[in-house]
Design a protein around this motif. Structure first.
Motif, mmCIF file in Angstrom:
data_model
loop_
_atom_site.group_PDB
_atom_site.id
_atom_site.type_symbol
_atom_site.label_atom_id
_atom_site.label_comp_id
_atom_site.label_asym_id
_atom_site.label_seq_id
_atom_site.Cartn_x
_atom_site.Cartn_y
_atom_site.Cartn_z
ATOM 1 N N ARG A 97 81.859 57.312 45.357
ATOM 2 C CA ARG A 97 80.958 58.123 44.527
ATOM 3 C C ARG A 97 81.739 58.897 43.466
ATOM 4 O O ARG A 97 81.357 58.923 42.285
ATOM 5 N N ASP A 117 81.362 58.770 39.474
ATOM 6 C CA ASP A 117 80.984 59.973 38.727
ATOM 7 C C ASP A 117 81.997 60.302 37.627
ATOM 8 O O ASP A 117 81.623 60.780 36.548
ATOM 9 N N GLU A 167 83.363 67.613 35.367
ATOM 10 C CA GLU A 167 82.068 68.163 34.938
ATOM 11 C C GLU A 167 82.236 69.009 33.689
ATOM 12 O O GLU A 167 81.427 68.940 32.761
#
Length: 647
Positions: free
Chosen positions: A561, A565, A603
């Motif tokens: 994951r 991402d 992010e």
């Protein structure tokens, strides 16, 4: 090789514009009287406690180098000043009084240990003053000083003098100057009575350079060329015959039918040194570019090429071809590998084998006999060029490379430019390997150079592994793996430019240990963040090690994951134990060859990218609107002009 050189020329090659001599010793041993007697050539009736600095002109001694003599006080309150003077000295004259045995004993009980405590590297001349007061029944200077010199090798020479009788006063400072300009310690082992290894290596290189026809001997013509190069004066035929006769009498293997052999060449220099003619050997060494440490001078090997932090140096094809030739020359048994003895022979003209210590010692693949293949040989040179180009060039010169620095290396393009162009022209790639302790980092490196994980010694320091990787298209690239210990990551990333030399980063985790994955993930985020903040982003890969063990399902799902991402390739499972490496090294090189891909995005990085995209779109709308307005105004002006002309 008569050694007929002017001392001034030899001293000039030493690079010294002046010699600073500090005189120390117990009170009343004759320090100040010695200095005044030298300067005035007579014994002083009234001697000050400390004589001001005394400068001897350049022509006082044949070497034509001025000497500054510093007298000192040995009183306790003056000790800081005495220490400061010693620390700036080129040579130290240490005195005792011939008529006071207690001052002689103080040399080994106080003065010499004190100089060692100060970690001085300067030569020491021990001087017995007041020779005129010496008891004739006393033992000789040789008997007195032999045990002291045995314990304190920093003593260059010993001498007795008398300031009153003007006996050997100038000689004291002549020997002090000579110890600085032509030191014994780098050349000769007094205890073994032989040339020191580094001196032998330098003289061997000089011999090979002068052996133009490479027949292993210096002919009369070659000897004469050597003499002219070093001493600017030819040898007469009778002198050449005399030199060879001396060698042949003492060492028959020193001369053969072709001329003076290497053994004879080394014997001659040992003979010069034993006879006190050190300036002869030093002149030869300095003419061939050596400094007082018997290494090539910095100005001869300095790196003249400027480069950005994200640029590296690689060997040119000219150097690679030279190294291939050297490899074949020293591969005596033609087995395609250099055995340790063959490698030592190859580097026997360098000050030492540069690969005898870390990080080079165990960084490349070897066969069962410890032999280094050609690919391993070239890979080690590539690593040395990457880490220390100056040292790499110096060793190229030591082993016979004749070219300049600029012809030896090429500067790579900046990595930032490579990313923009979406390709790279590099042939050598450096990969940083991150991971928690016990994750399998070291095993990955060991497998890259054909070793079992058990071959690795435990270590908390960084280690390197380098090898050639063959790609699917048949081309070969050099890959350098640099293991970053877990505890070193913080200090590494504290440097803004720490990722600049990194082409690709690999994050290893133990696929059966969830904590190991969590740590690898944290390290990945730290490295990605550092790259985003500094502009030195690097392609990243995740390696799931120990695939032969029971896998942690949570770690497998999470790693898949996270990789998706962050926009990088899914983890590469490998098992070093089963030798199932899943083509991992080709995949690492492939990622490095595409510097614009596999760059992880955090992010915060995504937010910044989205903001920039939004800003760019807004600016585009504004610019389009402005353009429309300008076009509208222009059209109106044309319409108005036509209307006015028609009316």
């Amino acid at each position: 090789m008569a050694g007929a050189t002017s001392p001034a020329a030899a001293a000039n090659l030493a690079g010294k514009s002046g010699v600073r001599v500090v005189v120390i010793g117990d009170p009343g041993t004759g320090k100040s009287s010695l200095v005044v007697a030298l300067a005035t050539e007579q014994f002083p009736e009234n001697v000050p406690r400390v004589v001001p600095p005394t400068r001897l002109p350049a022509d006082y001694f044949p070497d034509r180098v001025p000497i500054t003599i510093i007298d000192t006080s040995s009183s306790p309150e003056q000790k800081p000043k005495l220490i400061a003077e010693c620390q700036t000295a080129d040579a130290v004259v240490l005195t005792y009084a011939c008529d006071r045995p207690a001052t002689l004993e103080r040399l080994s009980s106080f003065w010499l240990p004190e100089l060692r405590r100060l970690q001085l590297k300067t030569p020491v001349i021990v001087v017995g003053c007041k020779l005129d007061l010496r008891d004739e029944q006393q033992v000789s200077l040789e008997q007195v000083m032999a045990p002291i010199m045995q314990s304190f090798r920093e003593i260059e020479t010993c001498i007795e003098c008398s300031a009153l009788r003007q006996i050997q006063v100038p000689e004291v400072f002549y020997y002090a100057q000579k110890a600085v300009l032509h030191p014994t310690a780098p050349l000769f082992d007094q205890e073994a009575q032989s040339l020191k290894p580094r001196c032998v290596r330098a003289l061997k290189r000089i011999f090979i350079i002068c052996d133009n026809d490479k027949d292993g001997a210096l002919s009369d013509v070659e000897l004469n060329e050597f003499q002219v190069r070093c001493f600017s004066a030819p040898l007469q035929p009778t002198e050449i015959s005399g030199v060879k006769r001396v060698v042949q009498e003492k060492m028959p293997e020193g001369v053969n039918d072709s001329g003076l052999t290497l053994t004879g060449f080394l014997f001659l220099h040992a003979l010069f040194i034993e006879k006190g003619r050190l300036e002869t050997t030093w002149t030869v060494l300095r003419k061939f570019g050596y400094d007082n440490d018997i290494k090539l001078r910095d100005d001869l090997i300095a790196m003249p090429i400027k480069r950005a932090p994200d640029q590296t140096l690689e060997m040119t094809s000219e150097v690679v071809d030279f190294l291939r030739g050297i490899f074949n020359m020293f591969d005596i048994d033609n087995d395609g590998a250099l055995l340790p003895t063959e490698l030592e022979d190859l580097f026997s003209t360098a000050p030492e084998n540069p690969w005898s210590t870390d990080p080079y010692k165990d960084c490349a693949e070897k066969n069962v006999l410890g032999g280094l293949s050609l690919e391993g040989f070239l890979s080690k040179w590539a690593l040395m060029t990457l880490l220390d180009p100056t040292n790499s060039y110096a060793n190229l010169v030591y082993v016979g490379y004749p070219g300049e620095f600029g012809s030896a290396f090429t500067v790579t393009r900046k990595r930032r430019v490579d990313r923009k162009k979406q390709q790279t022209q590099r042939n050598v790639f450096q990969c940083f390997v991150f991971g928690a302790r016990g994750s399998g980092k070291t095993s990955l490196l060991q497998s890259f150079i054909g070793r079992q994980p058990s071959d690795a010694l435990p270590s908390n320091s960084e280690r390197f592994a380098t090898n050639s990787v063959e790609l699917p298209d048949g081309t070969r690239k050099t890959l350098i793996l640099r293991e970053i210990p877990e505890g070193d990551v913080r200090s590494l990333l504290s440097d803004r430019e720490s990722l600049a030399p990194c082409d690709v980063a690999v994050f290893v985790y133990d696929s059966c240990d969830e904590y190991s994955w969590q740590r690898a993930r944290d390290l990945l985020v730290q490295v990605a963040t550092h790259g985003e903040n500094t502009g030195y982003e690097v392609p990243c890969l995740i390696v799931a090690a120990k695939d032969d063990l029971d896998q942690c399902a949570q770690a497998l799902q999470e790693s898949t994951r996270v990789s998706q991402d962050m926009g990088i390739e899914t983890p590469i499972p490998i098992s070093v134990k089963l030798r199932d490496l899943n083509n991992v090294f080709c995949r690492i090189v492939h990622a490095a060859q595409q510097p614009h891909l596999s760059i992880p995005e955090t992010e915060a990085g995504k937010t910044r990218r989205q903001y920039r995209q939004l800003l760019n779109r807004s600016l585009m709308v504004v610019s389009v609107g402005a353009a429309v307005a300008v076009v509208g105004i222009a059209a109106y002006r044309v319409y108005a002009a036509r209307k006015n002309s028609s009316s």
